[in-house]
Write an enzyme that holds these catalytic residues in place. Structure first.
Site, short mmCIF file in Angstrom:
data_model
loop_
_atom_site.label_atom_id
_atom_site.label_comp_id
_atom_site.label_asym_id
_atom_site.label_seq_id
_atom_site.Cartn_x
_atom_site.Cartn_y
_atom_site.Cartn_z
N HIS A 1 -35.73 108.44 -44.26
CA HIS A 1 -35.51 109.22 -45.47
C HIS A 1 -34.12 109.87 -45.47
CE1 HIS A 1 -39.31 108.75 -47.57
NE2 HIS A 1 -39.88 108.73 -46.38
N GLY B 1 -44.97 98.27 -45.52
CA GLY B 1 -43.76 98.99 -45.15
C GLY B 1 -42.84 98.21 -44.23
N GLU C 1 -34.15 95.67 -57.26
CA GLU C 1 -35.37 96.44 -57.02
C GLU C 1 -35.39 97.72 -57.88
OE1 GLU C 1 -37.18 95.94 -53.51
OE2 GLU C 1 -38.67 97.49 -53.88
N ASP D 1 -33.28 98.89 -46.55
CA ASP D 1 -34.09 97.69 -46.32
C ASP D 1 -33.30 96.42 -46.58
OD1 ASP D 1 -35.96 99.64 -45.96
OD2 ASP D 1 -36.96 99.33 -47.88
C1 GLA Z 1 -38.27 102.92 -47.93
C2 GLA Z 1 -37.03 102.73 -48.78
C3 GLA Z 1 -35.77 102.90 -47.93
C4 GLA Z 1 -35.80 104.22 -47.15
C5 GLA Z 1 -37.12 104.38 -46.42
C6 GLA Z 1 -37.25 105.72 -45.77
O1 GLA Z 1 -38.36 101.90 -46.97
O2 GLA Z 1 -37.04 101.45 -49.37
O3 GLA Z 1 -34.63 102.82 -48.76
O4 GLA Z 1 -35.54 105.30 -47.99
O5 GLA Z 1 -38.23 104.19 -47.27
O6 GLA Z 1 -36.35 105.86 -44.73
#
Ligand code: GLA
Length: 380
Positions: A32, A119, A155, A167
């Site tokens: 985050h 995730g 996205e 990501d």
């Molecule tokens: C998700 C979001 C990322 C990042 C994480 C938390 O995976 O897609 O951009 O903010 O949460 O670190």
């Protein structure tokens, strides 16, 4: 499922076909903070999306998703949301078109062993895979960072998920046997050796629902923006929470709304912790790295409040096992996965016991993988 057999069944001969592989990711630390200009440290993992496609003569894209036994298609001249997995591909097409990249239709098969909604960035993996397919067909190779930003916009704008850049960057730019230290402010990166000799990294999918993830994610982002706005009144030079030092937060944080203060505290500490953890990884001080993982989890749980009973259970159970150096939730939180750093000697028992004990205590079926750091997405 063998992609070549599926391709042959669905589309026949495969002259002119080519393959793309695009991995999922886990973040080792730095959670985050990507949308606060901070540092993150992901690796690409050996679970991946594969595409095998061949060009078409018209402007249609047609893909058979073997996992869902379902075809998805669209015309490059009519991109409109279908609320299906094909939207990731359409979103990428739409951003490429906006960037004036010429587009070619294609058809083929997509197969994935990245679990969906766990995730592990299955969506970033399919976005980056599609972007590579489109750009390979036009022979317009792109820098990973450019490609990642384009996929993030797909996205954000087309799919409608307000994610940061981590990501897509992880999927596009990670290297084999390395973790990617990414500065989310300017996307500069350092490849940090991640080839564990006596230790392993275990990823555990909590199999817990991530319903809250979307709304809570946006709420956390808004709270960070609010914290930044309030702190800028005292510290006009700051452009993002990245610019706030722990001392400044100590001095000026007192006036912040208590919830906002907790969120900001996490972000400021986590950014410093990620840099410190990475220095220790580079010196092979895995004990310290593991402690940073534990501290990160505690902060995500208590200050940022994005953990869940399942993720707290998995990480605290992990920490009690012999040989475990650290364990934390990875990704956005609420459900999804944990990462655990453990001595090799403890791995077999961990893999056997964790799902069993978790089932008995929390009633859910966890899955564990030992993950090495693999190469980011590529045309094969
Ligand atoms: C998700 C979001 C990322 C990042 C994480 C938390 O995976 O897609 O951009 O903010 O949460 O670190």
């Amino acid at each position: 499922m063998n992609i070549h057999e599926v391709f042959a069944q669905q589309f026949g001969a495969d002259e002119d076909a080519f393959e793309v592989r695009s991995p999922g990711r886990v973040n080792l630390i730095g959670e985050h903070v990507d949308y606060n200009d901070g540092f993150v440290l992901p690796i690409a993992i050996p679970l991946e999306v594969r595409l095998k496609v061949r060009p078409r003569t018209d402007r249609r894209v047609e893909l058979y998703a073997a996992n869902f036994d379902e075809r998805g298609s669209f015309s490059l001249d009519d991109l409109s949301k279908q609320d299906s997995w094909i939207d990731y591909v359409q979103g990428v097409a739409s951003e490429l078109a906006d960037a004036s990249v010429p587009l070619h239709g294609f058809e083929g098969v997509v197969i994935s062993d990245v679990p969906v909604a766990s995730g592990l960035s299955s969506s970033a993996a399919i976005e980056v895979a599609s972007a590579l397919a489109f750009t390979h067909l036009e022979q317009q190779p792109m820098e990973p960072a450019y490609l990642a930003k384009l996929c993030q916009r797909a996205e954000n704008n087309f799919v409608g998920v307000n994610c940061g850049i981590m990501d897509q960057m992880a999927v596009a730019a990670c290297r084999e046997n390395h973790a990617l230290l990414l500065d989310c402010r300017d996307l500069s990166m350092r490849q940090v050796p991640f080839r564990l000799k006596d230790h392993s990294l275990i990823v555990t999918d909590s199999a817990a629902p991530r319903e809250l993830a979307g709304s809570a994610y946006n709420e956390r982002r808004a709270q960070c923006e609010e914290g930044l706005r309030q702190l800028q009144e005292k510290l006009p030079h700051i452009m993002s929470l990245r610019d706030v030092t722990p001392e400044e937060l100590q001095q000026y944080g007192g006036d912040l709304d208590p919830v906002v203060r907790k969120r900001v505290r996490h972000v400021v500490d986590e950014i410093a912790r990620t840099v410190y953890a990475c220095e220790n990884l580079e010196k092979d001080n895995l004990e310290v790295f593991g402690e940073c993982m534990n501290d990160s989890h505690q902060s995500l749980s208590e200050l940022y409040e994005v953990s869940s009973p399942e993720l707290d259970w998995l990480t605290s159970w992990a920490r009690m096992q012999p040989g475990v150096l650290g364990s934390r939730l990875t990704g956005a939180g609420f459900g999804g996965c944990t990462v655990t750093l453990i001595e090799n000697a403890g791995v077999d028992e961990f893999l056997e016991e964790q799902p069993k004990q978790y089932k008995a205590s929390m009633g859910r079926d966890a899955r564990c993988w030992v993950c090495t750091a693999v190469e980011g997405a590529q045309v094969l």
